[in-house]
Design a protein around this motif. Sequence first.
Motif, short mmCIF file in Angstrom:
data_model
loop_
_atom_site.label_atom_id
_atom_site.label_comp_id
_atom_site.label_asym_id
_atom_site.label_seq_id
_atom_site.Cartn_x
_atom_site.Cartn_y
_atom_site.Cartn_z
N ASP A 79 4.70 21.62 8.84
CA ASP A 79 5.11 23.03 8.87
C ASP A 79 5.13 23.54 10.31
OD1 ASP A 79 5.29 23.06 6.17
OD2 ASP A 79 3.34 24.03 5.82
N LYS A 80 5.73 24.70 10.47
CA LYS A 80 5.77 25.30 11.81
C LYS A 80 4.37 25.73 12.25
CE LYS A 80 10.49 26.99 11.36
NZ LYS A 80 11.36 28.16 11.07
N SER A 81 4.13 25.59 13.53
CA SER A 81 2.86 26.08 14.08
C SER A 81 2.91 27.61 14.14
CB SER A 81 2.64 25.53 15.48
OG SER A 81 2.61 24.12 15.47
N ASP A 112 0.86 -1.18 0.00
CA ASP A 112 0.00 0.00 0.00
C ASP A 112 0.89 1.23 0.00
OD1 ASP A 112 -2.88 -1.16 0.83
OD2 ASP A 112 -1.32 -2.16 2.02
N ALA A 113 0.50 2.23 -0.73
CA ALA A 113 1.23 3.50 -0.73
C ALA A 113 0.23 4.64 -0.68
CB ALA A 113 2.10 3.61 -1.98
N SER A 114 0.49 5.60 0.17
CA SER A 114 -0.46 6.68 0.37
C SER A 114 0.26 8.03 0.44
CB SER A 114 -1.23 6.43 1.67
OG SER A 114 -2.00 7.55 2.03
N VAL A 115 -0.32 9.02 -0.21
CA VAL A 115 0.16 10.39 -0.11
C VAL A 115 -1.00 11.23 0.40
CG1 VAL A 115 1.10 12.36 -1.36
CG2 VAL A 115 1.67 10.05 -2.09
N SER A 116 -0.75 12.06 1.41
CA SER A 116 -1.85 12.88 1.93
C SER A 116 -1.34 14.25 2.38
CB SER A 116 -2.55 12.17 3.10
OG SER A 116 -1.67 12.02 4.18
N TYR A 117 -2.27 15.18 2.45
CA TYR A 117 -1.93 16.52 2.90
C TYR A 117 -3.08 17.03 3.76
CZ TYR A 117 0.10 21.18 2.84
OH TYR A 117 0.69 22.36 3.21
N ALA A 118 -2.74 17.50 4.95
CA ALA A 118 -3.74 18.03 5.88
C ALA A 118 -3.55 19.53 6.02
CB ALA A 118 -3.60 17.35 7.24
N GLN A 167 -2.39 27.81 15.47
CA GLN A 167 -2.59 27.05 14.24
C GLN A 167 -1.45 26.04 14.07
OE1 GLN A 167 -2.95 29.47 10.74
NE2 GLN A 167 -3.12 27.72 9.37
N PHE A 168 -1.81 24.77 14.07
CA PHE A 168 -0.80 23.75 13.78
C PHE A 168 -0.32 23.93 12.34
CE2 PHE A 168 -3.03 21.45 17.21
CZ PHE A 168 -1.94 21.09 17.99
N GLY A 169 0.89 23.47 12.07
CA GLY A 169 1.40 23.52 10.70
C GLY A 169 0.74 22.47 9.83
N ASP A 170 0.61 22.76 8.55
CA ASP A 170 0.08 21.76 7.61
C ASP A 170 0.97 20.52 7.64
OD1 ASP A 170 -1.79 23.62 7.01
OD2 ASP A 170 -1.15 23.98 4.94
N LYS A 184 5.09 32.50 13.51
CA LYS A 184 5.62 31.14 13.39
C LYS A 184 6.42 30.77 14.63
CE LYS A 184 5.81 30.29 8.44
NZ LYS A 184 6.67 30.08 7.27
N ASP A 185 6.18 29.57 15.11
CA ASP A 185 6.92 29.04 16.26
C ASP A 185 8.13 28.28 15.73
OD1 ASP A 185 7.92 27.74 18.42
OD2 ASP A 185 6.05 26.71 18.98
N ASN A 186 9.30 28.81 15.96
CA ASN A 186 10.50 28.20 15.39
C ASN A 186 10.91 26.90 16.07
OD1 ASN A 186 10.91 30.11 13.34
ND2 ASN A 186 11.83 31.53 14.81
N ASP A 187 10.23 26.57 17.16
CA ASP A 187 10.51 25.30 17.83
C ASP A 187 9.43 24.26 17.52
OD1 ASP A 187 12.92 26.00 19.08
OD2 ASP A 187 11.83 27.08 20.63
N SER A 188 8.84 24.36 16.39
CA SER A 188 7.79 23.39 16.03
C SER A 188 7.98 22.94 14.59
CB SER A 188 6.40 24.02 16.19
OG SER A 188 6.24 25.05 15.25
N GLY A 189 7.33 21.84 14.28
CA GLY A 189 7.37 21.31 12.92
C GLY A 189 8.70 20.64 12.61
#
Lengths: 172, 307
Positions: B244-246, B189-195, B204-207, B252-257
Amino acid sequence: MLKRIHFIQLLLAAGIVFLTFAQAQAQVHTLTVTVAGMSCPFCAFGVEKRLKKVEGVGSITVSMKDGTAAMSARKGQSINFSQVPAAIRKAGFTPGTVRVVVSGTVKADDKQRLFLQFDSEHLPLAELKEPLREELLSRVMSGEPVEVRGIVHQEMDGTWTLLPESLSPVPK
Amino acid sequence: MRNRLFATQLAVIINAFIALIPVTITVPAFAAPITLDTALPVARGEGLLKIQSIYMRSTRDPTSMDRSLAVWAFPFVIGYGVTEKLALFGIFPILDKKIDISTPAGRISRGDTGLGDSTFITRYTAWKRDWSAETMRIAPFVALKVPTGKDDKTDGQGPLPQPIQLGSGSWDPALGIVATWQTLNRQIDASVSYAFKTEANDFQFGDVARLDVSYQHRLLPRELGEGVPGFVYGVLESNLIREDKSRVGGVKDNDSGGTTWYLTPGVEYVTKRLVVEAAVQVPVVQELNGNALENDYVVILGIRGNF
């Protein structure tokens, strides 16, 4: 006079017994269908579930190795083979060859086309080769019920035909 | 003032290493793979029920704060085949999030337990090809995470930072596509997704972009007999996750993502009605931004049945 009435009653009873026997024998007993794409146990459940909804189906045995589902009819009932391909598709798979064992009476129309009469169905017999055709014609003459093993096939116009592979007397 | 500054620092630190949790728990598998979806069909009128137990631990802290994170997640997944091509899924996770951190005031622990955000997925089999004991399918899917989890929990320190909350408060759509090739012996199985993550509560969480691949190999039975025997599969999965960064207050939170690549060995026992599975996600590569805390491992146990 009384003896005559008894005799008629006896004849009627015999007729009812004969008709009941013929009706019980005239049916699709077993059916085996190939299921393309079925390659894991979890997927087999969906196939079984859909096939259980087919009219007349009693028990089902799925074979992963052979990629088939074999069905037996409920007692006194006939499997409605025409519902089987759609059931496989509803399970998400591709139906293949549908093999049946069906008993009925071989008949011929005025153009000498043969068909098998069972229940209320007239199933045309197709792709007949000798000596099978000869044997079937002899059954038309005798009117004896016969058990046919073969493949049921849906034509482009939606009608079903039976491609007989072998004949045998109806087991008693 | 000092307390306020500390609380802000704490929130940023927590944000940094909580950010990847939703990624792990909102993309469960419905059939053969363990950490991703499959394109295998759900029969019309068939139902699926799946329960997983996921434990994630992160203790490798590069700072002196000795941060420790433990998350238990119990996603309940219900699936239903509307047609042989269209399947609907609902995922309802019960979460227990707990973070321990050393502060000048001593060791503190914060967290919450309860229902998290739910996700609803629609999957459509767009293409399939069946052969004898072999199938290949491609199915795009769309998903929507809805904010069913509580997102305003407070404790003695004040409101919990958003990533520690059970819910995000945001409505997050996602889309993807999954391809499956299956034979009696193996499955890929192979899956590509984007949230797409949206903003809620000033956070806001990063994508998140994912590339997942699963290979399953039948170990038992070695020779197939009659009927429908139970299969034991050895499983190896790869999960490449880019987040991505939150954004906190739009900044932007540079300590995330960052990027994480997991390898996931596992085992599955598959019967006609039941699948039992176990796997460990091991982070092979963790290129996280800033001082984000790295994951140690994720343990997944699961059981699923159909009806």
